[in-house]
Design an enzyme around this catalytic site. Structure first.
Site, PDB file in Angstrom:
ATOM      1  N   ARG A 157      -0.202 102.764  86.392  1.00  0.00           N
ATOM      2  CA  ARG A 157       0.660 103.906  86.045  1.00  0.00           C
ATOM      3  C   ARG A 157       1.033 103.896  84.574  1.00  0.00           C
ATOM      4  O   ARG A 157       2.074 104.430  84.192  1.00  0.00           O
ATOM      5  CB  ARG A 157       1.919 103.872  86.912  1.00  0.00           C
ATOM      6  CG  ARG A 157       1.629 103.869  88.404  1.00  0.00           C
ATOM      7  CD  ARG A 157       2.870 103.642  89.229  1.00  0.00           C
ATOM      8  NE  ARG A 157       2.571 103.616  90.665  1.00  0.00           N
ATOM      9  CZ  ARG A 157       3.465 103.397  91.612  1.00  0.00           C
ATOM     10  NH1 ARG A 157       4.741 103.177  91.277  1.00  0.00           N
ATOM     11  NH2 ARG A 157       3.108 103.390  92.890  1.00  0.00           N
ATOM     12  N   CYS A 203      -3.806 119.914  72.757  1.00  0.00           N
ATOM     13  CA  CYS A 203      -5.218 119.813  73.138  1.00  0.00           C
ATOM     14  C   CYS A 203      -5.483 118.447  73.765  1.00  0.00           C
ATOM     15  O   CYS A 203      -5.946 118.351  74.888  1.00  0.00           O
ATOM     16  CB  CYS A 203      -6.108 120.039  71.924  1.00  0.00           C
ATOM     17  SG  CYS A 203      -5.954 121.689  71.205  1.00  0.00           S
ATOM     18  N   ARG A 231      -8.032 118.955  76.854  1.00  0.00           N
ATOM     19  CA  ARG A 231      -8.367 120.197  77.544  1.00  0.00           C
ATOM     20  C   ARG A 231      -9.395 121.005  76.777  1.00  0.00           C
ATOM     21  O   ARG A 231     -10.169 121.784  77.359  1.00  0.00           O
ATOM     22  CB  ARG A 231      -7.113 121.056  77.767  1.00  0.00           C
ATOM     23  CG  ARG A 231      -6.447 121.518  76.485  1.00  0.00           C
ATOM     24  CD  ARG A 231      -5.332 122.523  76.712  1.00  0.00           C
ATOM     25  NE  ARG A 231      -4.687 122.886  75.475  1.00  0.00           N
ATOM     26  CZ  ARG A 231      -5.137 123.799  74.620  1.00  0.00           C
ATOM     27  NH1 ARG A 231      -6.241 124.453  74.879  1.00  0.00           N
ATOM     28  NH2 ARG A 231      -4.475 124.064  73.501  1.00  0.00           N
ATOM     29  N   ASN A 244     -10.227 112.864  66.397  1.00  0.00           N
ATOM     30  CA  ASN A 244      -9.500 112.380  67.574  1.00  0.00           C
ATOM     31  C   ASN A 244     -10.010 111.028  68.051  1.00  0.00           C
ATOM     32  O   ASN A 244      -9.218 110.171  68.468  1.00  0.00           O
ATOM     33  CB  ASN A 244      -9.594 113.394  68.710  1.00  0.00           C
ATOM     34  CG  ASN A 244      -8.801 114.656  68.461  1.00  0.00           C
ATOM     35  OD1 ASN A 244      -9.258 115.753  68.780  1.00  0.00           O
ATOM     36  ND2 ASN A 244      -7.612 114.547  67.880  1.00  0.00           N
ATOM     37  N   TYR A 253     -18.108 126.493  67.655  1.00  0.00           N
ATOM     38  CA  TYR A 253     -17.891 127.901  67.309  1.00  0.00           C
ATOM     39  C   TYR A 253     -19.154 128.524  66.722  1.00  0.00           C
ATOM     40  O   TYR A 253     -19.987 127.838  66.122  1.00  0.00           O
ATOM     41  CB  TYR A 253     -16.733 128.030  66.320  1.00  0.00           C
ATOM     42  CG  TYR A 253     -15.384 127.992  66.987  1.00  0.00           C
ATOM     43  CD1 TYR A 253     -14.877 129.104  67.656  1.00  0.00           C
ATOM     44  CD2 TYR A 253     -14.606 126.836  66.965  1.00  0.00           C
ATOM     45  CE1 TYR A 253     -13.639 129.073  68.287  1.00  0.00           C
ATOM     46  CE2 TYR A 253     -13.360 126.792  67.588  1.00  0.00           C
ATOM     47  CZ  TYR A 253     -12.890 127.919  68.244  1.00  0.00           C
ATOM     48  OH  TYR A 253     -11.673 127.891  68.881  1.00  0.00           O
TER      49      TYR A 253
END
Length: 276
Positions: free
Chosen positions: A138, A157, A177, A188, A220
């Site tokens: 946990r 994000c 996400r 990241n 993109y």
């Protein structure tokens, strides 16, 4: 060659060759000129980085490691949601006149909760569990707080990290996400690799694996040609990276404690168009 480069090239190739194009679909992001910002995307991309083997910085182009870590410490250590506490200007577009980005990122990690060991925030709970109940399943954080979404200038994000110990190794799963692969992927990866290394050092472990799970990994439309050129570049060995071994408290780390050597890399890509 850097294993991070190999993973990046494979991921980008799979997105370009087998991804779904949102062309013709209704999308929220747009370019500064008002044109819809469409993407080619893959669902459920998973990349694994073994931090005991190498530090996963791209060599295809430079990743500004200290700037990336400064942002990570802004969120995880300072638990700030104000850009005046951040050295770079990457959050300026989402800040209000006072510098706040709303109840997002660092604000969420700094909120106090009543855990069984007492009142503390999510970061302190992670550290306590790693030191006292290291085999707990946990040990995690989550900053996607639905009750505060309307008061966030940008919904997170990278929203959740789950830590897991195997023997003397500290591992982590980073859940994201959505990710702009050109602008943010290795940024990241570097941030959360260093976070794992920092927590491992202060909690008595060796760095293990970082597993990066991206729900919507996208390129993109105005980044396609840039990516196509980038993944054809020469690849070099990963840089040598270590932390100042004298630091024993997570809250004492600064970017001056990052030691980066032998970072050979290709030229930087300038003026990347950013979707809004």
């Amino acid at each position: 060659m850097s294993k991070a480069d190999v993973l990046f090239v494979k991921m980008c190739s799979e997105i370009l060759d087998h991804g779904f194009s949102t062309e013709g679909q209704k999308v929220r992001p747009h370019w500064e000129d008002g044109t819809p910002a469409h993407t080619i995307k893959r669902f459920g991309v998973v990349n694994r980085y073994d931090l005991s083997e190498e530090f996963p910085a791209l060599t295809l182009r430079p990743t500004p490691i200290k700037s990336a870590v400064d942002e990570m410490l802004w969120i995880w250590q300072k638990k700030s949601n104000n850009i005046h506490d951040l050295k770079s200007h990457i959050w300026d577009s989402w800040a209000d006149e006072n510098g706040s980005i709303g109840k997002a990122y660092g604000y969420q990690l700094g909120r106090k909760y009543h855990f069984k060991q007492g009142e503390m925030d999510q970061v302190d709970n992670v550290i306590w569990l790693l030191k006292n109940e290291s085999y707990s399943r946990r040990i995690m954080t989550n900053i996607y707080n639905f009750s505060d979404l309307r008061e966030m200038n940008l919904e997170p994000c990278a929203y959740s990290v789950t830590f897991n110990v195997t023997g003397n190794r500290l591992n982590a799963v980073l859940n994201q996400r959505s990710q702009d692969i050109l602008a943010a992927n290795n940024w990241n990866v570097v941030q959360y690799s260093v976070l794992v290394m920092m927590l491992a050092q202060v909690c008595g472990f060796e760095p293990g694996e970082l597993v990066h799970v991206i729900a919507d990994a996208h390129i993109y439309d105005r980044h396609v040609e840039i990516i196509q050129e980038l993944i054809q570049r020469p690849q070099y060995d990963a840089p040598t990276f270590r932390l100042n071994p004298e630091i024993t408290d997570f809250y004492d780390f600064t970017t001056d404690d990052l030691i980066i050597e032998n970072y050979q890399k290709g030229p930087q890509i300038k003026d990347i168009p950013v979707a809004i």
